[in-house]
Design a protein around this motif. Structure first.
Motif, PDB file in Angstrom:
ATOM      1  N   MET A   1       0.584  -1.195   0.071  1.00  0.00           N
ATOM      2  CA  MET A   1       0.101   0.150   0.224  1.00  0.00           C
ATOM      3  C   MET A   1       1.056   1.148  -0.085  1.00  0.00           C
ATOM      4  O   MET A   1       2.197   1.229   0.992  1.00  0.00           O
ATOM      5  N   GLU A   2       0.210   2.008  -0.999  1.00  0.00           N
ATOM      6  CA  GLU A   2       1.014   3.488  -1.128  1.00  0.00           C
ATOM      7  C   GLU A   2       0.536   4.483   0.440  1.00  0.00           C
ATOM      8  O   GLU A   2      -0.725   4.897   0.210  1.00  0.00           O
ATOM      9  N   ARG A   3       1.381   5.603   0.617  1.00  0.00           N
ATOM     10  CA  ARG A   3       1.087   6.646   1.532  1.00  0.00           C
ATOM     11  C   ARG A   3       0.735   7.883   0.325  1.00  0.00           C
ATOM     12  O   ARG A   3       1.644   8.251  -0.500  1.00  0.00           O
ATOM     13  N   VAL A   4      -0.282   7.799   0.840  1.00  0.00           N
ATOM     14  CA  VAL A   4      -0.515   9.339   0.016  1.00  0.00           C
ATOM     15  C   VAL A   4      -1.102  10.813   0.946  1.00  0.00           C
ATOM     16  O   VAL A   4      -2.288  10.902   1.972  1.00  0.00           O
ATOM     17  N   THR A   5      -0.570  12.020   0.446  1.00  0.00           N
ATOM     18  CA  THR A   5      -0.770  13.341   2.113  1.00  0.00           C
ATOM     19  C   THR A   5      -1.785  13.967   0.850  1.00  0.00           C
ATOM     20  O   THR A   5      -0.931  14.600   0.045  1.00  0.00           O
ATOM     21  N   LEU A   6      -2.783  14.494   1.774  1.00  0.00           N
ATOM     22  CA  LEU A   6      -4.066  15.638   0.743  1.00  0.00           C
ATOM     23  C   LEU A   6      -4.794  16.067   2.162  1.00  0.00           C
ATOM     24  O   LEU A   6      -3.942  15.943   3.174  1.00  0.00           O
ATOM     25  N   ARG A   7      -4.546  17.466   1.950  1.00  0.00           N
ATOM     26  CA  ARG A   7      -5.204  18.285   2.508  1.00  0.00           C
ATOM     27  C   ARG A   7      -7.218  18.109   2.765  1.00  0.00           C
ATOM     28  O   ARG A   7      -7.652  17.878   1.476  1.00  0.00           O
ATOM     29  N   ILE A   8      -7.543  17.904   3.856  1.00  0.00           N
ATOM     30  CA  ILE A   8      -9.405  17.970   3.184  1.00  0.00           C
ATOM     31  C   ILE A   8      -9.726  19.079   4.453  1.00  0.00           C
ATOM     32  O   ILE A   8      -9.436  19.325   5.893  1.00  0.00           O
ATOM     33  N   PRO A   9     -11.022  19.536   3.959  1.00  0.00           N
ATOM     34  CA  PRO A   9     -11.173  20.481   4.782  1.00  0.00           C
ATOM     35  C   PRO A   9     -11.577  19.990   6.804  1.00  0.00           C
ATOM     36  O   PRO A   9     -11.999  18.818   6.497  1.00  0.00           O
ATOM     37  N   LYS A  10     -11.195  21.194   7.547  1.00  0.00           N
ATOM     38  CA  LYS A  10     -11.867  20.424   9.020  1.00  0.00           C
ATOM     39  C   LYS A  10     -12.925  19.968   9.108  1.00  0.00           C
ATOM     40  O   LYS A  10     -13.190  18.821   9.222  1.00  0.00           O
ATOM     41  N   GLN A  11     -13.662  20.362   8.035  1.00  0.00           N
ATOM     42  CA  GLN A  11     -15.630  19.874   9.031  1.00  0.00           C
ATOM     43  C   GLN A  11     -15.370  18.806   8.146  1.00  0.00           C
ATOM     44  O   GLN A  11     -16.524  18.149   9.299  1.00  0.00           O
ATOM     45  N   GLN A  12     -14.377  18.636   7.053  1.00  0.00           N
ATOM     46  CA  GLN A  12     -15.165  16.789   6.261  1.00  0.00           C
ATOM     47  C   GLN A  12     -14.492  15.723   7.604  1.00  0.00           C
ATOM     48  O   GLN A  12     -14.442  14.795   7.500  1.00  0.00           O
ATOM     49  N   ILE A  13     -13.389  15.916   8.266  1.00  0.00           N
ATOM     50  CA  ILE A  13     -12.193  15.364   8.479  1.00  0.00           C
ATOM     51  C   ILE A  13     -13.188  15.651  10.060  1.00  0.00           C
ATOM     52  O   ILE A  13     -12.908  14.060  10.855  1.00  0.00           O
ATOM     53  N   GLU A  14     -13.736  16.413  10.906  1.00  0.00           N
ATOM     54  CA  GLU A  14     -14.658  16.456  11.505  1.00  0.00           C
ATOM     55  C   GLU A  14     -15.520  14.807  11.034  1.00  0.00           C
ATOM     56  O   GLU A  14     -15.856  14.144  12.314  1.00  0.00           O
ATOM     57  N   GLU A  15     -16.335  14.925  10.286  1.00  0.00           N
ATOM     58  CA  GLU A  15     -17.371  14.037   9.968  1.00  0.00           C
ATOM     59  C   GLU A  15     -16.495  12.771   9.882  1.00  0.00           C
ATOM     60  O   GLU A  15     -17.556  11.808  10.832  1.00  0.00           O
ATOM     61  N   VAL A  16     -15.467  13.049   9.514  1.00  0.00           N
ATOM     62  CA  VAL A  16     -14.623  10.996   9.139  1.00  0.00           C
ATOM     63  C   VAL A  16     -14.662  11.318  10.894  1.00  0.00           C
ATOM     64  O   VAL A  16     -14.356   9.577  10.776  1.00  0.00           O
ATOM     65  N   GLU A  17     -13.962  11.608  11.771  1.00  0.00           N
ATOM     66  CA  GLU A  17     -13.577  10.920  12.951  1.00  0.00           C
ATOM     67  C   GLU A  17     -15.176  10.943  13.983  1.00  0.00           C
ATOM     68  O   GLU A  17     -14.954   9.916  14.402  1.00  0.00           O
ATOM     69  N   ARG A  18     -16.596  11.283  13.877  1.00  0.00           N
ATOM     70  CA  ARG A  18     -17.531  10.960  13.608  1.00  0.00           C
ATOM     71  C   ARG A  18     -17.910  10.003  13.371  1.00  0.00           C
ATOM     72  O   ARG A  18     -18.584   8.737  14.395  1.00  0.00           O
ATOM     73  N   MET A  19     -17.306   8.908  12.439  1.00  0.00           N
ATOM     74  CA  MET A  19     -18.019   8.325  11.988  1.00  0.00           C
ATOM     75  C   MET A  19     -17.094   6.904  12.656  1.00  0.00           C
ATOM     76  O   MET A  19     -17.394   5.903  12.593  1.00  0.00           O
ATOM     77  N   VAL A  20     -15.771   7.131  12.525  1.00  0.00           N
ATOM     78  CA  VAL A  20     -14.445   6.439  13.368  1.00  0.00           C
ATOM     79  C   VAL A  20     -15.016   5.954  14.667  1.00  0.00           C
ATOM     80  O   VAL A  20     -15.110   4.930  15.426  1.00  0.00           O
ATOM     81  N   GLU A  21     -15.666   7.267  15.465  1.00  0.00           N
ATOM     82  CA  GLU A  21     -16.234   7.371  17.059  1.00  0.00           C
ATOM     83  C   GLU A  21     -17.317   6.366  17.436  1.00  0.00           C
ATOM     84  O   GLU A  21     -17.992   5.639  17.745  1.00  0.00           O
ATOM     85  N   THR A  22     -18.202   6.432  16.473  1.00  0.00           N
ATOM     86  CA  THR A  22     -19.169   5.317  16.286  1.00  0.00           C
ATOM     87  C   THR A  22     -19.426   3.816  15.872  1.00  0.00           C
ATOM     88  O   THR A  22     -19.896   3.471  16.565  1.00  0.00           O
ATOM     89  N   GLY A  23     -18.259   3.779  15.587  1.00  0.00           N
ATOM     90  CA  GLY A  23     -17.110   2.147  14.792  1.00  0.00           C
ATOM     91  C   GLY A  23     -18.386   2.260  13.704  1.00  0.00           C
ATOM     92  O   GLY A  23     -17.571   0.836  12.945  1.00  0.00           O
ATOM     93  N   GLU A  24     -18.591   3.006  12.601  1.00  0.00           N
ATOM     94  CA  GLU A  24     -18.272   2.786  11.082  1.00  0.00           C
ATOM     95  C   GLU A  24     -17.860   2.032  10.502  1.00  0.00           C
ATOM     96  O   GLU A  24     -17.333   1.560   9.677  1.00  0.00           O
TER      97      GLU A  24
END
Length: 62
Positions: A1-24
């Motif tokens: 697997m290759e590592r990729v660095t990218l910029r994502i708006p803070k609001q979108q990362i917060e949404e992704v974090e919520r998905m992780v926190e809820t176990g999705e």
């Protein structure tokens, strides 16, 4: 697997974090990989008609 660095708006990362926190998803990386897989499956060019190519999603810059 290759590592990729990218910029994502803070609001979108917060949404992704919520998905992780809820176990999705187990972690942010898997959530983002899942989104990429879904995007690629929607773009199956072999099944697209010419009129559908014009309807492809365009991505706005953040």
């Amino acid at each position: 697997m290759e590592r990729v660095t990218l910029r994502i708006p803070k609001q979108q990362i917060e949404e992704v974090e919520r998905m992780v926190e809820t176990g999705e998803y187990p972690n942010r990386s898997e959530a983002i990989r899942s989104a990429v897989r879904e995007m690629l499956s929607e773009q199956e060019p072999s099944q697209e008609r010419p009129s559908e190519k014009r309807k492809r999603r365009t991505w706005a810059r953040a």
